[in-house]
Design a protein around this motif. Structure first.
Motif: not given
Ligand SMILES: [Zn+2]
Lengths: 425, 557
Positions: B498-506, B541-557
């Protein structure tokens, strides 16, 4: 008609990404910042849109099926060229893994001079932005830089600002071996580069003497290859007095027997200077039309640069044994898959064996291949990624027009899917 | 599809479950609550796990699996690959293994050990595309990266110009978003930059010869930025003076100097050296462990060394260059990179009969065993720097089995044995503590809000082991590994790719930050700002990858 700015080029190797390209249907015109390498590469017109089998136009599915059939029935296929973007190279390696092919990048005999050095003793190198902002002494060994990259001096040497140089125009340029073909290396203040000209064949001796001078070894000679010893002594002093000296070479320009030893001399000299307490870096020139891309992708997928055989079910690397052209002429392969998405003039060699060409539209053949599948060019017909020469920066290539041509990856993945079905039978 | 994992002994520290026998249900990739008895729900697939040990999938929070220096390490060492060829399988790709495996093999081998996520800790912003492309060719695992700052000229220029913290926060957030990371890393703060000016070392309070900035100031301003931006992962710090005898003082000073801000000290073993004894090299582990125990804002991973061939690949060009004479085999690569960072790749063979190496081994284990709180210390070898990740089961046995540990201790350099307190430490890690270090704690540290636990709502990343007295055997070959609810490994072998996701924060930034940045890019750098930023479609675009955004701490915007 649309004008697209900040267009990156996969052709010139130095990662130019300031081109302005006008798109009119499928016609491209480089409006700004073009050069003798990039402009014709971008502006080349599309001619073929349809694949061919034995010269007869067919649908893409038919061509892909025929290619898969040839590969499936081959004892030892060769995938040559290997000039495409990251996804294209991923496709090459997937097909090769499936059918046990030998994979060989078109420029590997040149790149081999660098890899033999790197894998034997390593190196200390730098990248373009460091050169642009720090380099106060550029030594060019055996290469005519402006012929290699017409805008190099303008972009990275004689730029208006360098972060750490009071006066970028005061950088020193020294040619060792080949002399410059034009005046691009002359500084904006009019100072011409220092040229210590000699034959390529004399470079090994010259570099050995330079290394001895840096180590303060006693020397008996008065001149080497026609260059007086004091000239070389001056160069040694320049290197030791520079804040950030850079010694650059192009493996493709060092075209003589055992030139890898010359590359190694350069790299060892750079390391030696750093061990003497002075900063200095090497800078290999290359990366045109996908060769760094091929080696990088092969590096992470196989562990080896792009001269790898899969015929035993796992990747094996031998920089001499798996020389595709030698294997062809020795009759060691029975099907050739040629992949060349950048350069329509780099047609497959006519090898007298079944040949599949996955090539840039407009490719001219000495002998029509069994299968020809015209593909789009990365950075023109589809988005993609390409490495520039310093091995670090991967450019995000843009799609500039809708040509309807498939990408290399699409074609190779379709072939691989058919091989998969065949294997499962 | 409803899957039931029946009757396993569950170790789920995230939910406070310590070895209790209970069932786990999986639906649509996630763990769900047990269906009501009378609801007549059909179980589609049931696994009888009686007597088996069940944990969440393991998470490696610091491992060099993607990016330029790793690929340099690969290409540098063909002889190492030749000794460990990996043949193509029915569903798996060929490649190579041992110290720096090819990307596909990295994914398979991690999964085969029960790992379901791994984080690349040294993503140079300018090389982030490559890091993500390599991780994009690493199957099964989820991944993510910590973006390196601190030797980049832009930050040092800002600091020299006394830009305020808000401006630095904007730059940090912008870079993190442009490079698609989940955390911020600093390597030898300012030192990689100083090396380009020919400084060969840089102490915590020493100034860069060009910029009026010290490593301490860089750490403070970046730790503050990370904290104020609400990035869940604390500033990830590779300290000054890596590998230098006596550096324990620098490390203690670094801990004090951060003033209580969250900070993660990576491969701390390499930063815990005294300079005492006949060889002027001694263990600082006790002092480091005491400091970690006392300062709750500090976390650390160990970077354990294990004996044998490996390769060290680090952004710390300054210290990698200083150590090049130890290269084994004798070849090495250093690079200065794009006014952004640098790297050094030096192959290395750790030998148990070498005094220094033997003591490094003991120092790492001392730190593991003397830090009280398993939520704040993490199991790493700093792959491949201390040893390849495939040695984790062996390391777990060293931590869980005192008599095995002491047997090993008795074989190392005799002078090193005298310089370590290891023999007198009785602690043995429990299964629950291993689960904390490698699952719940790691997920919490990285900021993954729905991984690393087995309660409902978590993604179904689950590993099932057969309990065995020999913990190495137990941990090297799980019975089952589920990734997002799919069975990917059975009896220690990949059965589905399978192909996992890429975890990010923004974290947010003021868009005007690009005004100065654009000028800087145009004037000094070699690519356009617009081309520098990585776009989402490069992942998908390769149909395998994805991005998963995680929440920030303490309600920071
Ligand atoms: Zn590390």
């Amino acid at each position: 008609m649309a004008k697209i700015t900040e267009v990156p080029s996969p052709f010139c190797g130095v990662g130019t990404d300031d081109l302005v390209v006008e798109v009119d249907g499928t016609t491209l015109t480089v409006k700004e910042n073009g050069c003798a390498v990039n402009t014709p590469a971008f502006e080349q017109a599309i001619s073929d849109l349809k694949p061919r089998i034995n010269g007869e136009e067919v649908e893409l599915e038919q061509a892909v099926a025929k290619a898969a059939e040839l590969l499936a029935n081959s004892y030892q296929p060769l995938i040559g060229g290997c000039a495409s973007d990251v996804n294209g190279m991923r496709g090459v390696l997937a097909v090769a893994d499936h059918c046990g092919a030998v994979v060989d990048n078109i420029n590997f005999n040149a790149a081999r001079r660098n890899y033999l050095t790197m894998q034997d003793s390593g190196w200390m190198n730098t990248t373009l932005a460091e050169i642009k902002n720090r380099c106060d002494l550029l030594v060019l060994v055996g290469v005519d830089l402006e012929a290699f990259s017409p805008r190099f001096f303008e972009q990275y040497i004689w730029c208006d600002d360098a972060m750490y140089l009071d006066n970028a125009a005061a950088r020193q340029i020294v040619y060792l071996g080949k002399a410059p073909s034009g005046a691009a290396s002359t500084s904006p203040d009019g100072a011409a580069a220092k040229v210590l000209a000699c034959d390529d064949a004399d470079l090994p001796e010259l570099l050995a003497v330079l290394a001895a001078l840096l180590k303060k070894q006693p020397l008996q000679v008065e001149a080497v290859a026609g260059i007086a010893l004091p000239e070389l002594q001056t160069l040694a002093e320049q290197l030791m007095n520079a804040k950030y000296g850079v010694i650059s070479w192009a493996a493709s320009a060092l075209d003589f027997s055992q030139a890898e030893l010359t590359v190694q001399s350069i790299c060892n000299t750079v390391k030696e200077i750093n061990d003497l307490g002075v900063r200095c870096s090497g800078f290999p020139l290359g990366g045109k039309k996908g060769d760094v891309t091929a080696n990088q992708v092969s590096g992470w997928i196989t562990g080896y640069p792009a001269r790898v055989a899969f015929n035993r079910g796992y990747p094996e690397y031998d920089p001499f044994l798996y020389d595709g052209m030698a294997m062809l002429s020795n009759g060691e392969v029975d099907v050739l898959l040629w992949v060349e998405a950048f350069n329509s003039e780099a047609a497959p060699p006519s090898a007298g064996i079944p040949t599949i060409a996955v090539g840039r539209s407009g490719m001219q053949f000495e002998k029509e291949p069994d299968v020809f599948i015209p593909v789009g060019t990365p950075g023109i017909d589809h988005a993609g990624h390409a490495y520039r020469l310093d091995n670090v920066v991967a450019l995000r290539l843009k799609k500039l027009r809708d040509s309807g041509l498939p990408s290399t990856a699409e074609v190779l993945n379709a072939i691989e899917n058919l091989l998969q079905v065949k294997n499962a039978d | 599809m409803l899957i039931k994992l029946k009757g396993g002994k569950v170790f789920d520290p995230a939910a406070g479950v310590d070895g209790k026998t209970q069932d786990i249900y999986i639906q649509d990739g996630k763990i769900v609550k047990a269906p009501k008895q009378d609801a007549g729900v059909k179980i589609d697939k049931e696994y009888d796990l009686q007597g088996k040990v069940v944990m969440a999938g393991a998470i490696d929070m610091h491992t060099h699996i993607g990016g330029g220096k790793g690929n340099i390490a690969r290409i540098l060492l063909p002889e190492d690959h030749r000794a460990d060829p990996v043949v193509r399988g029915q569903i798996t790709r060929s490649g190579c293994g041992h110290v720096m495996p090819s990307t596909y093999v990295t994914g398979y081998r991690y999964a085969e050990m029960g790992y379901t996520a791994a984080f690349e800790p040294a993503v140079l912003p300018v090389n982030a595309r490559q890091a993500h492309m390599e991780m994009g060719d690493t199957p099964i695992l989820d991944k993510g990266g910590y973006v390196m700052l601190g030797s980049d000229d832009y930050l040092l220029r800002m600091m020299t110009a006394n830009k305020d913290q808000q401006a630095i926060n904007d730059y940090v957030a912008w870079t993190l978003q442009a490079a698609k990371g989940i955390g911020i890393k600093v390597v030898n703060a300012g030192g990689i930059n100083a090396f380009k000016f020919n400084q060969r070392q840089l102490d915590l309070d020493e100034k860069n010869v060009y910029y009026d900035v010290s490593p301490r100031q860089v750490l403070q301003s970046l730790a503050t930025a990370v904290n104020q931006l609400g990035i869940p992962h604390p500033l990830h710090v590779h300290g000054c003076n890596l590998g230098v005898p006596g550096n324990v003082e620098t490390t203690l000073d670094t801990i004090q100097g951060i003033g209580g801000l969250p900070m993660h000290l990576t491969h701390i073993q390499f930063h815990s050296y005294g300079a005492e004894g006949d060889f002027k090299f001694s263990s600082g582990a006790a002092q480091i462990a005491e400091a970690i125990n006392k300062n709750k804002n500090i976390t650390a991973d160990v970077g354990q060394i294990l004996f044998g061939q490996t390769v060290t690949a680090s952004g710390d060009s300054m210290h990698q260059h200083a150590n090049h004479q130890f290269a084994n085999p004798s070849k090495w690569v250093c690079m200065d990179i794009e006014c952004d960072a640098g790297c050094g790749v030096v192959p290395f063979k750790y030998r148990d009969q070498n005094f220094v190496n033997a003591l490094q081994w003991a120092i790492g284990l001392e730190i593991f065993l003397l830090v009280d709180d398993p939520w704040r210390v993490f199991l790493t070898t700093d792959h491949p720097n201390g040893a390849p990740f495939t040695s984790y089961p062996h390391l777990i046995r060293l931590l869980m089995d005192k008599s095995f540990r002491n047997d090993m201790l008795a074989t190392i350099h005799p002078e090193a044995q005298k310089m370590t307190t290891l023999a007198s430490i009785d602690r043995e890690y429990s299964l629950q503590e291993i689960a904390i270090m490698t699952r719940a704690g790691a997920a919490k540290l990285v900021g993954l809000h729905d991984r690393g636990g087995l309660s409902s709502g978590n993604w179904a990343d689950i590993t099932v082991y057969t309990e065995h007295e020999d913990r190495q055997r137990m941990f090297e070959k799980p019975d089952y590994v589920f990734k997002d609810g799919q069975l990917v490994v059975k009896d220690g072998e990949v059965v589905k790719v399978t192909w996992g996701t890429t975890h990010i924060v923004k974290p947010d930034y003021d868009a005007s930050v690009e005004k100065d940045l654009k000028k800087y890019f145009d004037r000094y750098l070699t690519m356009k700002l617009g081309n520098f930023k990585i776009s989402d479609d490069e992942f998908t675009e390769d149909g395998r990858g994805s991005l998963t955004e995680h929440p920030l701490k303490g309600g920071a915007a």
